[in-house]
Design an enzyme around this catalytic site. Structure first.
Site, PDB file in Angstrom:
ATOM      1  CG  HIS A  19       3.652 -41.464   1.961  1.00  0.00           C
ATOM      2  ND1 HIS A  19       3.548 -40.229   2.148  1.00  0.00           N
ATOM      3  CD2 HIS A  19       4.913 -41.677   1.985  1.00  0.00           C
ATOM      4  CE1 HIS A  19       4.924 -39.685   2.032  1.00  0.00           C
ATOM      5  NE2 HIS A  19       5.731 -40.538   1.702  1.00  0.00           N
ATOM      6  CE1 TYR A  48      -2.787 -34.613   2.003  1.00  0.00           C
ATOM      7  CE2 TYR A  48      -4.097 -32.750   0.622  1.00  0.00           C
ATOM      8  CZ  TYR A  48      -3.324 -34.078   0.760  1.00  0.00           C
ATOM      9  OH  TYR A  48      -3.154 -34.913  -0.336  1.00  0.00           O
ATOM     10  N   PRO A  90      -6.427 -30.248  -7.100  1.00  0.00           N
ATOM     11  CG  PRO A  90      -4.680 -29.041  -7.120  1.00  0.00           C
ATOM     12  CD  PRO A  90      -6.209 -28.998  -7.533  1.00  0.00           C
ATOM     13  CE  LYS A 125      -8.954 -40.232  -4.694  1.00  0.00           C
ATOM     14  NZ  LYS A 125      -7.831 -40.782  -4.436  1.00  0.00           N
ATOM     15  CE1 TYR A 127      -4.834 -37.450  -0.042  1.00  0.00           C
ATOM     16  CE2 TYR A 127      -3.485 -39.545  -0.222  1.00  0.00           C
ATOM     17  CZ  TYR A 127      -3.605 -38.065  -0.226  1.00  0.00           C
ATOM     18  OH  TYR A 127      -2.605 -37.466  -0.453  1.00  0.00           O
TER      19      TYR A 127
HETATM   20  P1  RFL Z   1      -2.120 -34.860 -19.327  1.00  0.00           P
HETATM   21  O1  RFL Z   1      -0.986 -35.068 -18.395  1.00  0.00           O
HETATM   22  O2  RFL Z   1      -2.491 -33.320 -19.403  1.00  0.00           O
HETATM   23  O3  RFL Z   1      -1.435 -35.431 -20.646  1.00  0.00           O
HETATM   24  C1  RFL Z   1      -2.179 -34.877 -22.047  1.00  0.00           C
HETATM   25  C2  RFL Z   1      -1.001 -34.683 -23.025  1.00  0.00           C
HETATM   26  O4  RFL Z   1      -1.570 -34.353 -24.507  1.00  0.00           O
HETATM   27  C3  RFL Z   1      -0.857 -33.282 -24.952  1.00  0.00           C
HETATM   28  N1  RFL Z   1      -1.572 -32.570 -25.940  1.00  0.00           N
HETATM   29  C4  RFL Z   1      -1.664 -32.793 -27.159  1.00  0.00           C
HETATM   30  N2  RFL Z   1      -0.959 -33.847 -27.997  1.00  0.00           N
HETATM   31  C5  RFL Z   1      -1.403 -33.741 -29.322  1.00  0.00           C
HETATM   32  N3  RFL Z   1      -2.114 -32.723 -29.895  1.00  0.00           N
HETATM   33  C6  RFL Z   1      -2.488 -31.730 -28.953  1.00  0.00           C
HETATM   34  N4  RFL Z   1      -3.475 -30.791 -29.556  1.00  0.00           N
HETATM   35  C7  RFL Z   1      -2.617 -31.747 -27.773  1.00  0.00           C
HETATM   36  N5  RFL Z   1      -2.722 -30.817 -26.794  1.00  0.00           N
HETATM   37  C8  RFL Z   1      -2.231 -31.346 -25.540  1.00  0.00           C
HETATM   38  C9  RFL Z   1      -0.091 -32.778 -23.798  1.00  0.00           C
HETATM   39  O5  RFL Z   1       1.142 -32.198 -24.353  1.00  0.00           O
HETATM   40  C10 RFL Z   1       0.160 -33.858 -22.682  1.00  0.00           C
HETATM   41  O6  RFL Z   1       1.391 -34.358 -23.150  1.00  0.00           O
HETATM   42  O7  RFL Z   1      -3.619 -35.569 -19.107  1.00  0.00           O
HETATM   43  P2  RFL Z   1      -3.694 -36.994 -18.757  1.00  0.00           P
HETATM   44  O8  RFL Z   1      -2.728 -37.929 -19.448  1.00  0.00           O
HETATM   45  O9  RFL Z   1      -4.947 -37.115 -18.730  1.00  0.00           O
HETATM   46  O10 RFL Z   1      -3.234 -36.937 -17.197  1.00  0.00           O
HETATM   47  C11 RFL Z   1      -4.009 -36.308 -16.215  1.00  0.00           C
HETATM   48  C12 RFL Z   1      -2.871 -35.752 -15.131  1.00  0.00           C
HETATM   49  O11 RFL Z   1      -1.799 -35.403 -15.930  1.00  0.00           O
HETATM   50  C13 RFL Z   1      -3.688 -34.938 -14.110  1.00  0.00           C
HETATM   51  O12 RFL Z   1      -4.794 -35.408 -13.954  1.00  0.00           O
HETATM   52  C14 RFL Z   1      -2.751 -34.782 -12.843  1.00  0.00           C
HETATM   53  O13 RFL Z   1      -1.535 -34.030 -13.117  1.00  0.00           O
HETATM   54  C15 RFL Z   1      -3.441 -34.172 -11.727  1.00  0.00           C
HETATM   55  N6  RFL Z   1      -2.758 -33.846 -10.472  1.00  0.00           N
HETATM   56  C16 RFL Z   1      -2.587 -35.070  -9.682  1.00  0.00           C
HETATM   57  N7  RFL Z   1      -3.015 -36.214  -9.799  1.00  0.00           N
HETATM   58  C17 RFL Z   1      -3.039 -37.275  -9.098  1.00  0.00           C
HETATM   59  O14 RFL Z   1      -3.594 -38.542  -9.323  1.00  0.00           O
HETATM   60  N8  RFL Z   1      -2.330 -37.245  -7.878  1.00  0.00           N
HETATM   61  C18 RFL Z   1      -1.672 -36.023  -7.534  1.00  0.00           C
HETATM   62  O15 RFL Z   1      -1.130 -35.899  -6.492  1.00  0.00           O
HETATM   63  C19 RFL Z   1      -2.072 -34.907  -8.336  1.00  0.00           C
HETATM   64  N9  RFL Z   1      -1.360 -33.685  -7.992  1.00  0.00           N
HETATM   65  C20 RFL Z   1      -2.152 -32.692 -10.384  1.00  0.00           C
HETATM   66  C21 RFL Z   1      -1.474 -32.481  -8.907  1.00  0.00           C
HETATM   67  C22 RFL Z   1      -2.032 -31.755 -10.972  1.00  0.00           C
HETATM   68  C23 RFL Z   1      -1.371 -30.554 -10.747  1.00  0.00           C
HETATM   69  N10 RFL Z   1      -1.332 -29.480 -11.823  1.00  0.00           N
HETATM   70  C24 RFL Z   1      -0.278 -28.923 -12.278  1.00  0.00           C
HETATM   71  C25 RFL Z   1      -2.349 -29.255 -12.649  1.00  0.00           C
HETATM   72  C26 RFL Z   1      -0.810 -31.498  -8.567  1.00  0.00           C
HETATM   73  C27 RFL Z   1      -0.618 -30.426  -9.550  1.00  0.00           C
HETATM   74  C28 RFL Z   1       0.014 -29.144  -9.052  1.00  0.00           C
HETATM   75  C1  PHB Z   2       1.860 -33.438  -4.916  1.00  0.00           C
HETATM   76  O1  PHB Z   2       2.944 -33.877  -4.313  1.00  0.00           O
HETATM   77  O2  PHB Z   2       2.475 -32.930  -5.984  1.00  0.00           O
HETATM   78  C2  PHB Z   2       0.684 -33.676  -4.481  1.00  0.00           C
HETATM   79  C3  PHB Z   2       0.220 -34.527  -3.386  1.00  0.00           C
HETATM   80  C4  PHB Z   2      -0.859 -34.374  -2.784  1.00  0.00           C
HETATM   81  C5  PHB Z   2      -1.941 -33.705  -3.285  1.00  0.00           C
HETATM   82  C6  PHB Z   2      -1.751 -32.807  -4.504  1.00  0.00           C
HETATM   83  C7  PHB Z   2      -0.253 -32.655  -4.841  1.00  0.00           C
HETATM   84  O3  PHB Z   2      -3.182 -33.728  -2.908  1.00  0.00           O
END
Ligand code: RFL
Ligand code: PHB
Length: 395
Positions: free
Chosen positions: A75, A203, A295, A299, A387
């Site tokens: 993108h 957005y 989110p 980031k 971004y």
């Molecule tokens: P994670 O992915 O939470 O992984 C942690 C892992 O640890 C396990 N765990 C354990 N394992 C052993 N013993 C325990 N006691 C444990 N407790 C937990 C868990 O099961 C899991 O497998 O953390 P990590 O690796 O730091 O990664 C971070 C990302 O997952 C998170 O920052 C992103 O998903 C945030 N996020 C976004 N980030 C982006 O860079 N771009 C995006 O577009 C974006 N969109 C989003 C998002 C997060 C969202 N939600 C659902 C929070 C959109 C959403 C809706």
């Molecule tokens: C997504 O596609 O899940 C997404 C994209 C942009 C954002 C957050 C989540 O800022």
């Protein structure tokens, strides 16, 4: 009790833990990854979607971008919407860079497959994991399951177990300072079997609340609606979700999102959080275990990759040259980037959401700010450079 030894014990097989394990392997450093959930669960968890330019570079240099390059969607900009009118922010024109839309669960699948094919030690379904003696010279991780206990002795522990993990919680009280902000809303997110009808993310600011149009592939759309912080998902039937999305995303030119079968829905709460420092003795925190961003700036996963990149470099320097300076400055180097990402994520969130308790004056200011971004090349450039991702030393 069964004993195992490794150089780095990693708690959590999310993007941070898996990527760290892979980068360490490339540096010739051994690790064991201990994950509470099953492999299938980790591979199916739908979360982030946007990879910064530098995250893709990191994956490419680490030999992990083959499928991403085939299936990821490049993108070159995003669109911001106000009162049904869209304005495009061109990343290519303003920064010369782009972002890549590629689901976090696809990144996780690629990382798991690669670690396993490289003979990596990934242990899923670990049950009860605990960390010990990280203030001494030989930390330990214990895994208790079905009446058995394994003990992993290591030089260092990496707490990559997300916001709800045990690593941060296991540190002595007073070891960390927490900085936090909560928001009076959440996001209701859906994954829909519908071909995207726009090329880029939209957005949308709307008086009923923010909406985001995103995607995962040529046949899957990802959409979000701002909702109440304690929203009951059961109150949101498919028809209600589509009707609200149609209202908020509707554009003056008649565009509205293509509908399809809703494959998954969920509510995500919004929080800004930083734990400082990212180190206690021989335990290092990385990714969501140390910080959370709302989110809106996309980031979270990117910050997790930046943390583990620095941690892997510091560990490599330590094992190669017996030089611990990189480990000593790990936390302060990461925090510089983390706070810039916090600033950007809060700014994007404040710009686009409806804040119920804002005064009429605040609302006028919010619209003025959004119009400023939409019309000023200088401000649009600031948005674009954040971004696509601020430069990461080494890339
Ligand atoms: P994670 O992915 O939470 O992984 C942690 C892992 O640890 C396990 N765990 C354990 N394992 C052993 N013993 C325990 N006691 C444990 N407790 C937990 C868990 O099961 C899991 O497998 O953390 P990590 O690796 O730091 O990664 C971070 C990302 O997952 C998170 O920052 C992103 O998903 C945030 N996020 C976004 N980030 C982006 O860079 N771009 C995006 O577009 C974006 N969109 C989003 C998002 C997060 C969202 N939600 C659902 C929070 C959109 C959403 C809706
Ligand atoms: C997504 O596609 O899940 C997404 C994209 C942009 C954002 C957050 C989540 O800022």
């Amino acid at each position: 009790m069964t004993r195992f030894e490794t150089q780095v014990g990693i708690v959590g097989a999310g993007p941070a833990g898996l990527m760290l394990s892979h980068l360490l392997h490339l540096h010739g450093i051994s690790s064991i990854v201990l994950e509470a959930k099953s492999r299938a669960y980790c591979e199916a968890r739908v979360r982030a979607g946007v990879l910064e330019y530098t995250s893709v570079e990191m994956l490419r240099v680490a030999g992990l971008a083959e499928r991403l390059e085939r299936e990821g969607l490049r993108h070159h900009g995003i669109e911001l919407g106000l009162n049904g009118v869209r304005t495009r922010i061109s990343f290519l024109e303003l920064t010369g860079k782009h972002v890549t839309v590629y689901g976090q669960q696809e990144v996780v699948k690629d990382l798991i497959a690669r670690r396993l094919s490289d003979g990596g030690d990934l242990r899923f379904d670990c049950g009860d994991v605990s960390v010990h003696e990280f203030n001494g010279s030989m930390p330990k991780i214990r895994v208790r399951k079905d009446g058995n206990e394994d003990e992993i002795c290591c030089d260092y522990i990496a707490g990559c177990d997300g916001f709800h993990g045990i690593s941060r919680e296991s540190l002595p009280s007073g070891a960390l300072t927490f900085y936090e902000r909560s928001y009076p809303f959440a996001w209701l997110g859906i994954l829909a079997e519908a071909a995207p009808s726009r090329d880029e993310l939209l957005y949308m600011h709307h008086e009923r609340g923010f909406a985001l149009y995103s995607m995962r592939s040529p046949s899957i759309t990802r959409l979000y609606l701002q909702c109440g912080p304690d929203e009951d998902i059961m109150q949101w039937g498919d028809d209600r979700i589509w009707s609200e999305l149609n209202i908020r995303l509707a554009c003056e030119d008649g565009w509205h999102p293509t509908q399809g079968k809703i494959l998954q829905k969920g509510v995500t709460c919004m929080r800004s959080f930083v734990a400082e420092p990212l180190q206690c003795g021989r335990l290092f925190l990385a990714g969501d275990a140390a910080h959370i961003v709302p989110p809106t700036g996309a980031k979270g996963m990117n910050l997790a990759f930046a943390d583990v990149y620095y941690l892997a470099e510091a560990l490599s320097r330590f094992y190669r040259e017996s030089d611990a300076n990189g480990l000593d400055s790990y936390s302060s180097i990461c925090l510089q980037r983390i706070w810039k990402a916090q600033r950007f994520s809060l700014w994007m969130t404040s710009l686009l959401h409806r804040f119920e308790h804002d005064s009429a004056f605040d609302r006028k200011l919010q619209i003025a700010e959004l119009e400023y971004v939409m019309t000023s090349r200088a401000v649009a450039t600031a948005l674009a450079e954040n971004y696509v991702g601020l430069p990461l030393h080494g890339f």
